[in-house]
Design a protein around this motif. Structure first.
Motif, PDB file in Angstrom:
ATOM      1  N   THR A  33      -0.476  -7.741   4.197  1.00 37.46           N
ATOM      2  CA  THR A  33       0.545  -6.968   3.500  1.00 37.46           C
ATOM      3  C   THR A  33       1.243  -7.841   2.466  1.00 37.46           C
ATOM      4  O   THR A  33       1.212  -9.084   2.540  1.00 37.46           O
TER       5      THR A  33
ATOM      6  N   THR B 291     -12.079 -11.761   6.104  1.00 40.92           N
ATOM      7  CA  THR B 291     -11.161 -10.636   5.939  1.00 40.92           C
ATOM      8  C   THR B 291     -11.434  -9.535   6.953  1.00 40.92           C
ATOM      9  O   THR B 291     -10.504  -8.941   7.513  1.00 40.92           O
TER      10      THR B 291
ATOM     11  N   ALA C 217      -5.978  -4.138   8.469  1.00 38.28           N
ATOM     12  CA  ALA C 217      -5.275  -4.223   7.180  1.00 38.28           C
ATOM     13  C   ALA C 217      -3.827  -4.654   7.345  1.00 38.28           C
ATOM     14  O   ALA C 217      -3.243  -5.222   6.409  1.00 38.28           O
TER      15      ALA C 217
ATOM     16  N   TRP D 253       0.801  -1.214   0.000  1.00 32.32           N
ATOM     17  CA  TRP D 253       0.000   0.000   0.000  1.00 32.32           C
ATOM     18  C   TRP D 253       0.841   1.273   0.000  1.00 32.32           C
ATOM     19  O   TRP D 253       1.755   1.423   0.817  1.00 32.32           O
TER      20      TRP D 253
ATOM     21  N   MET E 194      -9.424  -1.127   3.083  1.00 31.83           N
ATOM     22  CA  MET E 194      -9.013  -1.242   4.480  1.00 31.83           C
ATOM     23  C   MET E 194      -7.723  -0.468   4.728  1.00 31.83           C
ATOM     24  O   MET E 194      -7.615   0.291   5.700  1.00 31.83           O
ATOM     25  N   HIS E 195      -6.730  -0.661   3.859  1.00 36.27           N
ATOM     26  CA  HIS E 195      -5.463   0.056   4.014  1.00 36.27           C
ATOM     27  C   HIS E 195      -5.675   1.566   3.911  1.00 36.27           C
ATOM     28  O   HIS E 195      -4.982   2.342   4.583  1.00 36.27           O
TER      29      HIS E 195
ATOM     30  N   LEU F 107      -9.212  -5.113   0.465  1.00 33.01           N
ATOM     31  CA  LEU F 107      -7.965  -4.893   1.201  1.00 33.01           C
ATOM     32  C   LEU F 107      -7.442  -3.482   0.985  1.00 33.01           C
ATOM     33  O   LEU F 107      -6.946  -2.840   1.918  1.00 33.01           O
ATOM     34  N   GLU F 108      -7.554  -2.976  -0.233  1.00 30.78           N
ATOM     35  CA  GLU F 108      -7.109  -1.605  -0.507  1.00 30.78           C
ATOM     36  C   GLU F 108      -7.948  -0.597   0.276  1.00 30.78           C
ATOM     37  O   GLU F 108      -7.410   0.375   0.832  1.00 30.78           O
TER      38      GLU F 108
ATOM     39  N   ARG G  72      -8.223   0.051   9.209  1.00 31.85           N
ATOM     40  CA  ARG G  72      -6.799   0.378   9.055  1.00 31.85           C
ATOM     41  C   ARG G  72      -5.933  -0.550   9.905  1.00 31.85           C
ATOM     42  O   ARG G  72      -4.872  -1.017   9.461  1.00 31.85           O
TER      43      ARG G  72
END
Length: 382
Positions: free
Chosen positions: A355, A305, A351, A175, A288-289, A285-286, A348
């Motif tokens: 990685t 997730t 997440a 990310w 979340m990041h 996932l993106e 966040r």
């Protein structure tokens, strides 16, 4: 690469085109290369030249749609190139690359043959289901990786010879946050500044179920919806927005370049994903990041997730057939910035379990067993 053994690796995928599996494979290639491994990325065929400029890429058949005769050409070509290249391991993504690719790898004498299942097995075409089951049951896969527990569970009725090679490695994101503030990001995409933005990223198709978001928006008093992606359902969705009287509250952005996704996420307040099935969603996932408040369908992969079900989940988890629940949840988030902030922080934090480094650890463990303890494993996050 102190303390690690290096390997010559081929990362193999069915076709070159924009997609979550392609992005995940390329992230894995970059991470393994950074650890000192000799890595090439091979595509069986080319729907678009999107990744031609990536480091050490090879296309076996430069055709958009090879057909049966093309696939017959790919197999001997792949065997020959693998024999010449002599990799220590082949890691493959997507059913055709798994089945055809790992059969070729076995014929070429490759020692480690790691298949990766990116979606539930039942979602494959009947032909791909048969190919995958055959290759996995006959030992063409030395290891068979699912990217979530729900994907592994989808093979519960497969033969024992197939299931005993199953393990799990979750997806991971490399990310890089946007450098823009929210106002600048909205201006870049032509989005309104006066109300919360609800974002969905994904192919416009039945699987992704964006029609539910249009119905919910039509019943809400505020909020602006952004659909980023293209696909066979776009025309129907645009017509539905007009029919529901919300065309002025919906932006259809079409395909957005991968490099622009962080800016698009910065422009949003809420990430909404009523998907019908997933392996493990890179788009989720993106989000979340990026630290967005998330509303998602409660299918197994999304629950896994987001760390649900329960009050501490990193997002609201809602039933696919519950329009009223979606209306209520989205309306509440649109009106409550405090609740959005709570969910954003949970997303966040969670997440960090997903990685690119963690994903590479999982695959590296399968091809260099001495680099980490153990070999086959099923990690449960959180």
């Amino acid at each position: 690469m102190s303390g690690r053994e290096t390997r010559r690796l081929v990362l193999l995928i069915t076709h070159m085109d924009q997609g979550g599996a392609q992005e995940a494979l390329l992230r894995l290639a970059r991470e393994l290369r950074a650890r000192g491994h000799d890595v090439e990325t091979w595509f069986l065929y080319e729907k678009s030249p999107l990744y031609r400029n990536e480091e050490r890429v090879r296309v076996l058949l430069p055709e958009a749609s090879p057909g049966a005769s093309g696939y017959l050409q790919i197999l001997p070509k792949l065997v020959g190139q693998l024999k010449a290249h002599r990799p220590d391991a082949v890691i493959s993504f997507l059913p055709l690359a798994n089945g055809l690719g790992q059969i070729a790898a076995r014929l070429a004498g490759v020692r480690h043959r790691v298949a990766s299942q990116r979606n539930p097995g039942w979602s494959y075409s009947p032909l791909m289901q048969r190919l995958d089951k055959l290759a996995g049951s006959l030992g063409c896969y030395t290891v068979n990786v699912g990217n979530s527990q729900s994907v592994l569970d989808s093979f519960d009725r497969y033969p024992a010879s197939y299931r005993r090679r199953l393990t799990m490695v979750h997806n991971g994101i490399d990310w890089r946050p946007s450098a823009l503030d929210s106002a600048a990001a909205r201006a870049r995409f032509g989005l309104p500044s006066g109300q919360p933005v609800i974002l969905n990223i994904g192919r416009l198709a039945e699987q992704k179920n964006q029609g539910l978001l249009l119905r919910a928006l039509a019943a809400m008093s505020a909020g602006h919806l952004v659909l980023a992606g293209d696909g066979e359902d776009r025309g129907d969705l645009e017509a539905a927005a007009v029919r529901l009287g919300i065309a002025d509250r919906v932006n259809f952005l079409g395909e957005v370049k991968r490099a622009d996704i962080p800016d698009l996420l910065r422009a949003a307040d809420i990430f909404a994903m009523p998907t019908r099935f997933e392996g493990q969603s890179n788009a989720l996932l993106e989000a979340m990041h990026a630290g967005l408040a998330i509303v998602s369908s409660d299918i197994p992969a999304q629950v896994e997730t987001l760390g649900g079900p329960g009050p501490e989940a990193a997002g609201e988890l809602l039933p696919l057939d519950g329009d009223e629940a979606w209306i209520t949840a989205l309306e509440a988030l649109v009106r409550d910035a405090g609740r959005r902030a709570v969910l954003a922080e949970r997303a966040r934090v969670r997440a960090q379990l997903f990685t690119a480094g963690r994903m590479a650890d999982g695959f590296e463990r399968l091809i260099v067993p001495t680099s980490h303890e153990g070999r086959l494993y099923r990690p449960q996050p959180g």
